[in-house]
Design an enzyme around this catalytic site. Structure first.
Site, short mmCIF file in Angstrom:
data_model
loop_
_atom_site.label_atom_id
_atom_site.label_comp_id
_atom_site.label_asym_id
_atom_site.label_seq_id
_atom_site.Cartn_x
_atom_site.Cartn_y
_atom_site.Cartn_z
N ASP A 177 33.59 45.45 35.59
CA ASP A 177 34.56 44.08 35.51
C ASP A 177 35.36 44.20 34.49
O ASP A 177 35.25 44.30 33.18
CB ASP A 177 33.23 43.16 35.24
CG ASP A 177 33.77 41.68 35.11
OD1 ASP A 177 33.74 41.01 36.25
OD2 ASP A 177 34.36 41.41 34.11
N TYR A 218 41.94 40.81 29.98
CA TYR A 218 41.34 41.95 28.92
C TYR A 218 42.44 42.87 28.59
O TYR A 218 42.38 43.87 27.43
CB TYR A 218 40.17 42.62 29.47
CG TYR A 218 39.21 41.96 30.04
CD1 TYR A 218 39.00 40.58 29.65
CD2 TYR A 218 38.37 42.22 30.87
CE1 TYR A 218 38.06 39.63 30.16
CE2 TYR A 218 36.97 41.35 31.28
CZ TYR A 218 36.94 40.10 31.01
OH TYR A 218 35.86 39.51 31.35
N LYS A 253 40.32 40.21 37.48
CA LYS A 253 40.54 38.59 37.70
C LYS A 253 41.87 38.31 37.33
O LYS A 253 42.62 38.62 36.62
CB LYS A 253 39.73 37.94 36.49
CG LYS A 253 38.35 38.35 36.58
CD LYS A 253 37.29 37.78 35.44
CE LYS A 253 35.97 38.54 35.28
NZ LYS A 253 36.34 39.78 34.36
N HIS A 288 40.21 33.57 37.06
CA HIS A 288 39.39 33.63 35.87
C HIS A 288 39.15 32.22 35.37
O HIS A 288 37.99 32.32 34.74
CB HIS A 288 40.58 34.49 34.81
CG HIS A 288 39.73 34.87 33.72
ND1 HIS A 288 39.90 36.37 33.36
CD2 HIS A 288 38.52 34.85 33.19
CE1 HIS A 288 39.08 36.74 32.17
NE2 HIS A 288 38.13 35.84 32.35
#
Ligand code: A2P
Length: 279
Positions: A47, A52, A77, A110
């Protein structure tokens, strides 16, 4: 892997119930070693997210490790600044380029934001049509957001990834998701590690000869939700998937449910929606 349950999403795709979270892991060597350790331990779901800032490193790791694409389940996301129809499409193509993949298994919004609420979802529907993602879903949506989305969506999310751990057990949302064919997936299933010294968890752990983290993950498993623990340590990566050889009693499940005190480690989705960003 043999042990990890597969859940059938409403669109027919199979998804491992347990996966590996890559939040806050950014340097290349840690990403590569974490994914290697996780794959060897049996994790198949990885994931990531545009937020990120590690999609390129994840892509490089998948390439270096030559992991068979068909065995992997990759989630990414769309970040808030990339929301909106056109930007979502472009940003997801960029994500795929970084990940060195032709498609992801699951693409999520997200966070819900007011500014581009329906347009971003329309882009996800389009990306699915184009085959750039197998499934589409959302993250951090509350019941009210799902109800609002249903007023214009052509198809509904098959997954809702939300903060969930014993201090925020999300019972009403999980029930709502379940009634509407949406799988709930827990992010920060360990509450970022903050709950692991709770005496009730320690007591249950001692009884089973397991760690408090394993007790919490088993609680997620038996609650029927999907979950994605994160660790950069090989021993913990292994430990977190070694939860398939014992079970919690109904009383133990209820005791863990009773730890709910509505404490979040992340942001409040209603405020992210209103402010159109995290703060
Ligand atoms: P680390 O990466 O140093 O192992 P969450 O998935 O809820 O966000 O929690 C992740 C946090 O919990 C990370 O700080 C991680 O630290 C820690 N963690 C992960 N697995 C375990 C475990 N089995 N025991 C203790 N802490 C853990």
């Amino acid at each position: 892997m043999e042990n990890v349950n597969l859940l059938k999403l409403a669109d027919g795709q199979l998804m491992p119930q347990e996966g590996f979270g890559l939040y806050k892991i950014t340097d290349q060597s840690t990403i590569t070693s974490s994914i290697r350790n996780a794959y060897n331990a049996g994790y198949r779901l990885f994931d990531t997210a545009q937020l990120y800032k590690n999609e390129a490193e994840v892509g490089a790791a998948l390439q270096e490790l030559s992991l068979p694409r068909k065995k992997l389940f990759i989630t990414t996301k769309v970040a808030e600044p990339n929301q909106g129809f056109k930007r979502t499409i472009l940003s997801v193509k960029d994500s795929l380029h970084k990940l060195k993949l032709d498609y992801v298994n699951l693409l999520l919004i997200h966070w819900p934001i007011e500014r581009a609420f329906f347009d971003t979802w329309a882009a996800l529907e389009e990306l699915k049509k184009q085959g750039l993602t197998r499934s589409i879903g959302v993250s951090n949506y509350q019941i009210i957001h799902l109800q609002y989305l249903a007023t214009q969506a052509h198809e509904m999310p098959v997954m809702n990834q939300v903060e969930r751990h014993p201090r925020l057990n999300q019972k009403p949302l999980i029930e709502y998701d379940h009634q509407h064919g949406i799988v709930t997936q827990a992010w920060s299933p360990l509450g970022r590690g903050t709950i692991l010294t709770n005496p009730i968890l320690e007591k249950i752990a001692k009884k089973h000869g397991k760690s408090p983290a394993q007790i919490v993950l088993r609680w997620h498993l038996q609650s029927g939700v999907a979950f994605i623990p994160k660790s950069v340590h090989e021993a913990r990566i292994k430990q977190n998937i070694d939860i398939y050889n014992f079970s919690l009693t109904a009383e133990e499940m209820a005791a863990i449910d009773g730890l709910n005190d509505f404490t979040r480690v992340g942001k409040e989705p209603a405020l992210v929606y209103e402010y159109n960003q995290k703060w």
